[in-house]
Design a protein around this motif. Structure first.
Motif, mmCIF file in Angstrom:
data_model
loop_
_atom_site.group_PDB
_atom_site.id
_atom_site.type_symbol
_atom_site.label_atom_id
_atom_site.label_comp_id
_atom_site.label_asym_id
_atom_site.label_seq_id
_atom_site.Cartn_x
_atom_site.Cartn_y
_atom_site.Cartn_z
ATOM 1 N N ARG A 129 0.830 -1.211 0.000
ATOM 2 C CA ARG A 129 0.000 0.000 0.000
ATOM 3 C C ARG A 129 0.864 1.261 0.000
ATOM 4 O O ARG A 129 2.082 1.183 0.163
ATOM 5 C CB ARG A 129 -0.988 0.006 1.149
ATOM 6 N N ARG A 135 18.665 -8.682 7.258
ATOM 7 C CA ARG A 135 20.083 -8.314 7.091
ATOM 8 C C ARG A 135 20.367 -7.010 7.855
ATOM 9 O O ARG A 135 21.364 -6.906 8.557
ATOM 10 C CB ARG A 135 20.426 -8.154 5.603
ATOM 11 N N THR A 136 19.463 -6.040 7.676
ATOM 12 C CA THR A 136 19.643 -4.756 8.359
ATOM 13 C C THR A 136 18.307 -4.317 8.949
ATOM 14 O O THR A 136 17.280 -4.364 8.256
ATOM 15 C CB THR A 136 20.103 -3.670 7.355
ATOM 16 N N ALA A 170 10.935 -1.491 3.268
ATOM 17 C CA ALA A 170 9.550 -0.984 3.224
ATOM 18 C C ALA A 170 8.590 -2.086 2.787
ATOM 19 O O ALA A 170 7.463 -2.180 3.286
ATOM 20 C CB ALA A 170 9.463 0.207 2.273
ATOM 21 N N THR A 171 9.041 -2.945 1.872
ATOM 22 C CA THR A 171 8.199 -4.043 1.409
ATOM 23 C C THR A 171 8.085 -5.119 2.489
ATOM 24 O O THR A 171 6.989 -5.586 2.803
ATOM 25 C CB THR A 171 8.804 -4.667 0.124
ATOM 26 N N THR A 176 13.722 -6.891 5.148
ATOM 27 C CA THR A 176 12.904 -6.136 6.103
ATOM 28 C C THR A 176 12.923 -4.643 5.770
ATOM 29 O O THR A 176 13.028 -3.789 6.640
ATOM 30 C CB THR A 176 13.408 -6.361 7.551
ATOM 31 N N ASN A 179 22.026 -12.301 -3.600
ATOM 32 C CA ASN A 179 23.218 -12.968 -4.153
ATOM 33 C C ASN A 179 23.536 -14.236 -3.351
ATOM 34 O O ASN A 179 24.611 -14.379 -2.773
ATOM 35 C CB ASN A 179 24.409 -11.997 -4.158
HETATM 36 P P1 NAP Z 1 14.774 -2.318 0.206
HETATM 37 O O1 NAP Z 1 14.428 -1.140 1.001
HETATM 38 O O2 NAP Z 1 16.008 -2.293 -0.604
HETATM 39 O O3 NAP Z 1 14.790 -3.559 1.208
HETATM 40 C C1 NAP Z 1 15.203 -4.805 0.767
HETATM 41 C C2 NAP Z 1 15.464 -5.671 1.952
HETATM 42 O O4 NAP Z 1 16.047 -6.881 1.504
HETATM 43 C C3 NAP Z 1 16.439 -5.064 2.921
HETATM 44 O O5 NAP Z 1 16.116 -5.482 4.213
HETATM 45 C C4 NAP Z 1 17.742 -5.642 2.452
HETATM 46 O O6 NAP Z 1 18.757 -5.617 3.422
HETATM 47 C C5 NAP Z 1 17.313 -7.034 2.130
HETATM 48 N N1 NAP Z 1 18.229 -7.694 1.220
HETATM 49 C C6 NAP Z 1 18.617 -7.288 0.001
HETATM 50 N N2 NAP Z 1 19.490 -8.160 -0.539
HETATM 51 C C7 NAP Z 1 19.643 -9.139 0.377
HETATM 52 C C8 NAP Z 1 20.420 -10.313 0.429
HETATM 53 N N3 NAP Z 1 21.231 -10.643 -0.574
HETATM 54 N N4 NAP Z 1 20.339 -11.074 1.522
HETATM 55 C C9 NAP Z 1 19.541 -10.731 2.526
HETATM 56 N N5 NAP Z 1 18.787 -9.624 2.561
HETATM 57 C C10 NAP Z 1 18.841 -8.831 1.490
HETATM 58 O O7 NAP Z 1 13.583 -2.701 -0.807
HETATM 59 P P2 NAP Z 1 12.028 -2.541 -0.559
HETATM 60 O O8 NAP Z 1 11.671 -2.925 0.803
HETATM 61 O O9 NAP Z 1 11.345 -3.210 -1.688
HETATM 62 O O10 NAP Z 1 11.802 -0.984 -0.671
HETATM 63 C C11 NAP Z 1 12.418 -0.239 -1.729
HETATM 64 C C12 NAP Z 1 11.744 1.081 -1.881
HETATM 65 O O11 NAP Z 1 10.447 0.853 -2.417
HETATM 66 C C13 NAP Z 1 11.495 1.848 -0.603
HETATM 67 O O12 NAP Z 1 12.583 2.640 -0.250
HETATM 68 C C14 NAP Z 1 10.304 2.697 -0.964
HETATM 69 O O13 NAP Z 1 10.733 3.843 -1.650
HETATM 70 C C15 NAP Z 1 9.559 1.813 -1.936
HETATM 71 N N6 NAP Z 1 8.446 1.129 -1.257
HETATM 72 C C16 NAP Z 1 7.427 1.884 -0.810
HETATM 73 C C17 NAP Z 1 6.377 1.299 -0.163
HETATM 74 C C18 NAP Z 1 5.266 2.130 0.337
HETATM 75 O O14 NAP Z 1 5.018 2.163 1.504
HETATM 76 N N7 NAP Z 1 4.562 2.801 -0.506
HETATM 77 C C19 NAP Z 1 6.351 -0.065 0.044
HETATM 78 C C20 NAP Z 1 7.407 -0.817 -0.441
HETATM 79 C C21 NAP Z 1 8.448 -0.212 -1.088
HETATM 80 P P3 NAP Z 1 19.736 -4.323 3.515
HETATM 81 O O15 NAP Z 1 18.910 -3.260 4.157
HETATM 82 O O16 NAP Z 1 20.860 -4.799 4.322
HETATM 83 O O17 NAP Z 1 20.125 -3.970 2.105
#
Ligand code: NAP
Length: 545
Positions: free
Chosen positions: A66, A219-220, A198-199, A196, A162
């Motif tokens: 959302r 991871r973080t 935003a998704t 962990t 990876n």
């Molecule tokens: P993200 O913020 O990059 O989070 C990805 C998660 O996966 C992080 O916890 C990351 O750890 C982990 N990860 C990545 N590679 C990994 C690996 N090789 N092994 C283990 N863990 C790994 O991606 P996202 O959650 O999809 O969000 C991305 C952006 O999408 C957000 O900043 C936001 O702008 C947008 N978004 C918005 C909403 C909303 O509320 N409207 C919802 C979802 C997404 P690390 O932190 O250590 O990299």
């Protein structure tokens, strides 16, 4: 892997579909850009990899997906009739509501007739002899256009961890950004969620509701805050609707297109009691009040930020029964707001459930996926379903997926190997008549997507009109203008609190990606003013020929 047609293969394919303008992507930006180009009376085709409109809201159909911006602040502003008609159900709309909204827009404006769905552009080459782009899809469909607009999105290239062996896993696995249309049934299943961000914080509480057992791999830790969503009544909508003209005006003049704005007052300018009461009030308020609705020094003063982090940590501790788990999910490596802040609903409470475990990858890394699940340093764990909430190769990933060849055989991938280079976040020197909407160096990464895209879409419409109505038909960024803009973007982030965090804004989440800042840190009005000044000064910094 999909077989990619090369330019030479397609020389044997007779049909080339010719348009004035090709737009890549039928997300919220591509759809809007299409309407503006149509109005110019030009022939235009949108090429979309998915089978429906909506981009982000088409692909990210995982449970819990959302908005983090208020629904009404996120919709298109250009269609008064639709503004009057559309009834937002929730303050922060869910994916199904957003997908329905974009489909309503598509119906009303007959968008689909100008879109090739299920078509992914694999390559595009600039033909200097005709000043046109030749594009080829993965299936070998050929297009030619004088102008190409990449509305491919900032967050559209899924990042896979990876970790080797995913192909060996015999259970079901899904990346959140490629979620199936059919319901994924977690009932009674052993589920792993990796990620962990935003998704992750959105999907984890939803999965936990029905899973037999859920293991979260972190991871973080991230600073997530309560979304505080609520349904919108007819009365709410009527009041909100009455305020649309003022709201859109306010958003246009806001820092990043959000309803919230930094308080010019600093946290150190008020008494401790007043500050704490403000933090408490923000905590109980919806959305980004808890971030960009607060004292401005939280954005740049480490000490002020640390005090707010302590406040947030105390709130997280109140929500998690086991202090040891609370310790694990409270970040200790970055300041609040140095990444886009995830908004959650019952995320922290999820760790109070008997069917949920948390594993820290730094203590117990996943070494490989196996047939039955994953092998961590501590041993094998079996799962029925693995959810990859591992984010995106943000900003540059989607464009780097396409073989883009400009003047003299130069490729965009090679040009950007040390980090993206653009002029205005819109053009790249050596790639004439190719425009990027919402890629690196623009306002979108930090802002409310449609509000940040809108002025650029309008600006682009003028440029496209000028290309087709002036003796010059080709526009390309001057390398020096590009160098200065790129330097400006990079310099703006130097020394900021943002620079102290590992984030997608520096490409830190992708192994091997150069650590370079990729978003525009100035305000939205300032960004728009710079764009307009360039245009009003006869496209200063561009070469017209
Ligand atoms: P993200 O913020 O990059 O989070 C990805 C998660 O996966 C992080 O916890 C990351 O750890 C982990 N990860 C990545 N590679 C990994 C690996 N090789 N092994 C283990 N863990 C790994 O991606 P996202 O959650 O999809 O969000 C991305 C952006 O999408 C957000 O900043 C936001 O702008 C947008 N978004 C918005 C909403 C909303 O509320 N409207 C919802 C979802 C997404 P690390 O932190 O250590 O990299």
């Amino acid at each position: 892997m999909t077989e990619v047609a090369t330019q030479s293969d397609t020389a044997r394919t007779p049909e080339v579909r010719e348009y004035d303008v090709v737009i890549i992507g039928a997300g919220l930006t591509g759809m809007h850009q299409l309407l503006t180009v149509r109005e110019l009376g030009l022939s235009v085709r949108v090429i979309e990899a998915g089978s429906g409109v909506g981009g982000t809201w088409y692909w990210n159909r995982y449970p819990g997906a959302r908005l983090d911006s208020e629904s009404y602040s996120y919709q298109y502003a250009f269609d008064k009739e639709l503004l009057d008609e559309w009834q937002w159900k929730e303050m922060f709309a869910s994916q199904p509501e957003l997908e329905a909204y974009y489909n309503r827009v598509a119906d009303k404006h007959e968008i689909r007739k100008d879109v090739d769905f299920d078509t992914r552009i694999a390559s595009m080459v600039f033909d200097e002899s005709t000043d046109t782009w030749d594009l080829v899809s993965t299936e070998g469909t050929r297009y030619r256009a004088k102008v190409v607009v990449a509305a491919t999105g900032i967050l559209s290239d899924p990042n896979f961890p990876n970790i080797p062996g995913l192909e060996n896993f015999k259970g079901e696995w899904h990346h959140t950004a490629m979620w199936p249309k059919e319901k994924v049934d977690f009932t009674g299943k052993r589920v792993a969620v990796i990620g962990t961000g935003a998704t992750g914080v959105q999907v984890i509480p939803e999965v936990a509701k029905t899973a037999g057992h859920l293991t979260v791999f972190q991871r973080t830790a991230n600073w997530a805050v309560p979304l505080r969503n609520r349904p919108l009544s007819d009365e709410d909508m009527s009041e909100i609707r009455d305020g649309y003209p003022e709201m859109f005006e306010k958003l246009r003049n806001s820092f990043s297109g959000f309803l919230h704005s930094w308080d010019p007052v600093k946290s150190t300018d008020v008494s401790v009691d007043e500050r704490d009461a403000r933090y408490e009030e923000a905590w109980n308020s919806p959305g980004f009040t808890k971030w960009i609705g607060l004292y401005n020094d939280l954005a740049y003063d480490a000490e002020a930020n640390k005090i707010y982090c302590d406040f947030l940590a105390s709130k997280i501790r109140e929500r998690i029964n086991d202090p040891a788990i609370a310790d694990k999910v409270i970040p200790d490596d970055h300041y609040f707001g140095t990444k886009r802040v995830p908004c959650e609903t019952n995320y922290y409470e999820t760790y109070n459930r008997d069917n949920v475990d948390l594993i820290l990858l730094k203590e117990n890394p996943i070494e490989e996926f196996t047939e039955k699940g994953v092998r961590t340093a501590d041993g094998e764990m079996e799962f029925d379903i693995i959810v990859l909430a591992t984010g995106f190769d943000a900003f540059t990933g989607a464009l780097n997926q396409i073989d883009i060849e400009g003047l003299n055989g130069a490729t965009l991938r090679e040009k950007w190997k040390d980090g993206p280079k653009t002029y205005l976040g819109i053009q790249v020197a050596g790639f004439p008549n190719f425009f990027i909407m919402g890629g690196p160096h623009g306002k979108g990464g930090h802002g409310n997507g449609p509000r940040c895209a809108e002025p650029v879409i309008e600006w682009m419409a003028t440029v496209i009109n000028d290309i087709f109505t002036h003796p010059w038909g080709r526009i390309e960024a001057d390398p020096e203008a590009e160098r200065l803009w790129t330097q400006d973007v990079v310099d703006a982030a130097a020394g900021t609190l943002q620079a102290t965090a590992k984030s997608i804004f520096f490409g830190d989440n992708i192994e091997g990606k150069p650590r370079v800042y990729v978003a525009y840190l100035g305000s939205l009005p300032e960004f728009v003013q710079r764009l307009n000044a360039v245009r009003d000064e006869g496209y200063r910094g561009f070469i017209l020929s």
